[in-house]
Write an enzyme that holds these catalytic residues in place. Structure first.
Site, mmCIF file in Angstrom:
data_model
loop_
_atom_site.group_PDB
_atom_site.id
_atom_site.type_symbol
_atom_site.label_atom_id
_atom_site.label_comp_id
_atom_site.label_asym_id
_atom_site.label_seq_id
_atom_site.Cartn_x
_atom_site.Cartn_y
_atom_site.Cartn_z
ATOM 1 N N ARG A 147 -0.017 54.231 -31.521
ATOM 2 C CA ARG A 147 0.893 55.221 -30.977
ATOM 3 C C ARG A 147 2.318 54.709 -31.139
ATOM 4 N NH1 ARG A 147 1.588 56.915 -24.672
ATOM 5 N NH2 ARG A 147 3.043 55.149 -24.786
ATOM 6 N N TYR A 159 10.339 56.902 -21.297
ATOM 7 C CA TYR A 159 8.912 56.647 -21.168
ATOM 8 C C TYR A 159 8.370 55.946 -22.408
ATOM 9 C CZ TYR A 159 4.085 57.059 -21.958
ATOM 10 O OH TYR A 159 2.813 56.723 -22.283
ATOM 11 N N ASP A 220 3.331 60.545 -28.145
ATOM 12 C CA ASP A 220 3.163 61.195 -26.844
ATOM 13 C C ASP A 220 4.474 61.869 -26.436
ATOM 14 O OD1 ASP A 220 1.701 59.964 -23.692
ATOM 15 O OD2 ASP A 220 2.531 61.919 -24.265
ATOM 16 N N HIS A 222 4.812 63.492 -23.732
ATOM 17 C CA HIS A 222 4.847 63.234 -22.279
ATOM 18 C C HIS A 222 5.454 64.391 -21.492
ATOM 19 C CE1 HIS A 222 4.643 60.118 -19.009
ATOM 20 N NE2 HIS A 222 3.617 59.770 -19.770
ATOM 21 N N GLU A 246 0.792 64.434 -28.480
ATOM 22 C CA GLU A 246 0.179 64.513 -27.146
ATOM 23 C C GLU A 246 1.149 65.071 -26.121
ATOM 24 O OE1 GLU A 246 -0.999 60.666 -25.861
ATOM 25 O OE2 GLU A 246 -1.092 61.235 -23.776
ATOM 26 N N GLU A 272 -4.429 64.618 -19.912
ATOM 27 C CA GLU A 272 -4.555 63.412 -19.081
ATOM 28 C C GLU A 272 -4.212 63.703 -17.624
ATOM 29 O OE1 GLU A 272 -1.691 60.882 -21.168
ATOM 30 O OE2 GLU A 272 -0.579 60.785 -19.301
ATOM 31 N N ARG A 293 -7.847 64.981 -23.525
ATOM 32 C CA ARG A 293 -7.231 63.696 -23.195
ATOM 33 C C ARG A 293 -7.736 63.086 -21.884
ATOM 34 N NH1 ARG A 293 -5.394 59.603 -24.421
ATOM 35 N NH2 ARG A 293 -3.386 59.400 -23.430
ATOM 36 N N GLU A 349 -8.000 55.618 -26.280
ATOM 37 C CA GLU A 349 -6.767 54.874 -25.980
ATOM 38 C C GLU A 349 -7.148 53.534 -25.362
ATOM 39 O OE1 GLU A 349 -4.188 56.934 -23.309
ATOM 40 O OE2 GLU A 349 -2.559 55.515 -23.544
ATOM 41 N N TRP A 412 8.984 63.388 -16.805
ATOM 42 C CA TRP A 412 9.108 62.037 -17.380
ATOM 43 C C TRP A 412 7.990 61.803 -18.375
ATOM 44 C CZ3 TRP A 412 5.589 57.846 -16.399
ATOM 45 C CH2 TRP A 412 6.040 56.614 -16.912
HETATM 46 C C1 CS2 Z 1 0.541 57.928 -20.959
HETATM 47 C C2 CS2 Z 1 0.238 57.175 -19.719
HETATM 48 O O1 CS2 Z 1 -1.095 56.566 -21.967
HETATM 49 C C3 CS2 Z 1 -0.532 57.677 -21.997
HETATM 50 O O2 CS2 Z 1 -0.770 58.570 -22.806
HETATM 51 O O3 CS2 Z 1 0.756 59.282 -20.800
HETATM 52 O O4 CS2 Z 1 0.775 55.910 -19.893
HETATM 53 C C4 CS2 Z 1 0.803 57.756 -18.432
HETATM 54 O O5 CS2 Z 1 2.210 57.680 -18.467
HETATM 55 C C5 CS2 Z 1 0.258 56.943 -17.282
HETATM 56 O O6 CS2 Z 1 -1.141 56.974 -17.327
HETATM 57 C C6 CS2 Z 1 0.734 57.496 -15.958
HETATM 58 O O7 CS2 Z 1 0.155 56.750 -14.923
HETATM 59 MG MG MG Z 2 0.032 60.417 -22.390
#
Ligand code: CS2
Ligand code: MG
Length: 412
Positions: A147, A159, A220, A222, A246, A272, A293, A349, A412
């Site tokens: 990634r 992030y 990502d 995010h 993502e 996620e 995810r 992941e 974020w």
């Molecule tokens: C992120 C995560 O791994 C990912 O794809 O989106 O690091 C996410 O920020 C954390 O799981 C939040 O706790």
């Molecule tokens: Mg993520």
């Protein structure tokens, strides 16, 4: 085989983890991950005050009935706290059942459908040079899928970009951009979507020029873009052949993904932050995503996530289970057993946990040549070392949040 002991163990070796341990009257124990990063203690209370009393003397073999009982008797349905608590019970009961059967959990899910699980790691860098170092460090660790997250000119911190360098110069030092010791208030970071949209395509062009067309690349978003911004990004990175983009836009509104889908063929991964099959209903049935995810930990456990993935399989949608360091080794093990068994596995992941975490959680998974395997120990293959866990008390920790230049709060 009745449940006659339940422990909710909170420990913070490299970050906070919440683990449920169930023990039966004939001495078998099972573990479940109940970690909800930044809101851990809500799940601790839900388990201790509302779930554990209901589990005593329940038949540990009745996983489905326990799941339905906890889900429907709560009356108030779904949500991250409820589904993390149910997930922990579900994982622990599957762990017990597989130990009782004397086989690794994946065997109870139908056995192995592949030799191993393709995994991806997190390369990052404030600059292209730092990013390239991080990519090389991950290649040296064996990753075949990586990634890509970078800093954005004009933004101080964003992030996914490690604070400490991970390049070869640091001997590939493991990084964790979401440390447990985040402190008693969310860190404020800054964001500028237009600067990000200008910068990301240039990063992937540079990565492809440096590392070639074969390397599996992911990114990502995010949750930080509007649908049309996500469509713009998806389109602009098409020449760089991403495995997935993502969380390109907040997905509470499935209509948003229809807009993205109309404009780009870049594969999309979502989920996620989802916690039930109902979050996925529309975006799976309308083929609005390519990868699911969710982590076992956030989606009601193995029982419920397998339902989601079996539903997704009808639409040729594959798994891409969430696996950052806030998914504990117990949650990771559950993901590996499920991923090994299902047909529509996509990718896993995998951010390696820290040394202290690996002392608290004794694991038996294998990592070789960029692939994971849960191992052959009966159950999940993870044991919790109570003495080590006791060394690391809970620390208040929050996830960061964003503000725009004008001070507006932003995803974020
Ligand atoms: C992120 C995560 O791994 C990912 O794809 O989106 O690091 C996410 O920020 C954390 O799981 C939040 O706790
Ligand atoms: Mg993520």
């Amino acid at each position: 085989m009745f449940i006659d002991k339940a422990e909710v163990i909170v420990t913070s070796p490299d970050r906070n983890f919440v683990t449920l341990k169930l023990t039966t009257d004939d001495g078998l124990s099972g573990l479940g991950d109940a970690t909800l990063n930044g809101r851990e203690m809500a799940v601790v209370a839900y388990l201790k005050d509302h779930i554990v009393p209901l589990l005593m003397r329940r038949d540990a073999s009745c996983i489905n009935d326990t799941w339905q009982f906890l889900y429907r008797s709560a009356y108030w349905r779904r949500g991250p706290v409820t589904m993390a608590a149910i997930a922990a019970v579900d994982m622990a009961l599957w762990d017990i059942k597989a130990k009782a059967a004397g086989m690794p959990l994946y065997q109870l899910l139908g056995g192995a459908s592949r030799k191993g699980l393709l995994a991806y790691g997190h390369a990052s860098g404030k600059s292209i040079e730092e990013l390239f170092d991080s990519v090389r460090a991950h290649q040296q660790q064996g990753y075949k899928a990586i990634r890509i997250q970078t800093g954005v000119p004009g933004l101080a911190s964003i992030y996914g970009v490690a604070s400490n360098k991970t390049g070869a110069g640091n001997q590939g030092k493991r990084y964790d951009y979401e440390p447990a010791q985040r402190g008693a208030y969310p860190a404020e970071e800054d964001w500028d979507t237009r600067a990000y949209l200008r910068h990301v395509p240039t990063v992937f062009e540079a990565v492809r020029n440096e590392f070639g067309p074969e390397l599996v690349l992911l990114h990502d978003g995010h949750h930080r873009m509007t649908p049309i911004q996500a469509a713009q990004l998806g389109k602009s990175v098409e020449p760089y052949d991403l495995f997935w983009l993502e969380d390109c836009t907040p997905a509470e509104n499935p209509e948003a993904l229809r807009w993205v889908r109309r404009h780009t063929t870049t594969p999309l991964a979502i989920g996620e932050i989802f916690n039930s099959i109902w979050d996925y209903q529309t975006i799976i049935s309308e083929q609005l995503i390519d990868y699911v995810r969710s982590a076992v930990t956030h989606t009601g456990g193995i029982t419920h996530l397998k339902k989601i993935l079996d539903y997704a399989a009808q639409y040729q949608i594959k798994s891409g289970m969430h696996g950052p360091t806030d998914i504990s080794p117990v949650g990771m093990a559950a993901a590996m057993h499920l991923g090994l068994a299902i047909h529509n596995f996509g990718i896993q992941e995998y951010m390696a946990h820290g040394e202290k975490t690996n002392q608290v959680f004794e694991q038996s998974f294998r990592w070789e040549a960029g692939m994971l395997h849960p191992g052959e120990k009966p159950g999940l293959g993870v044991e919790l070392n109570h003495d080590e866990a006791g060394k690391y008390p809970y620390e208040q920790a929050y996830l960061p949040y964003n503000r725009l230049a004008d001070g507006t709060v932003h995803d974020w």
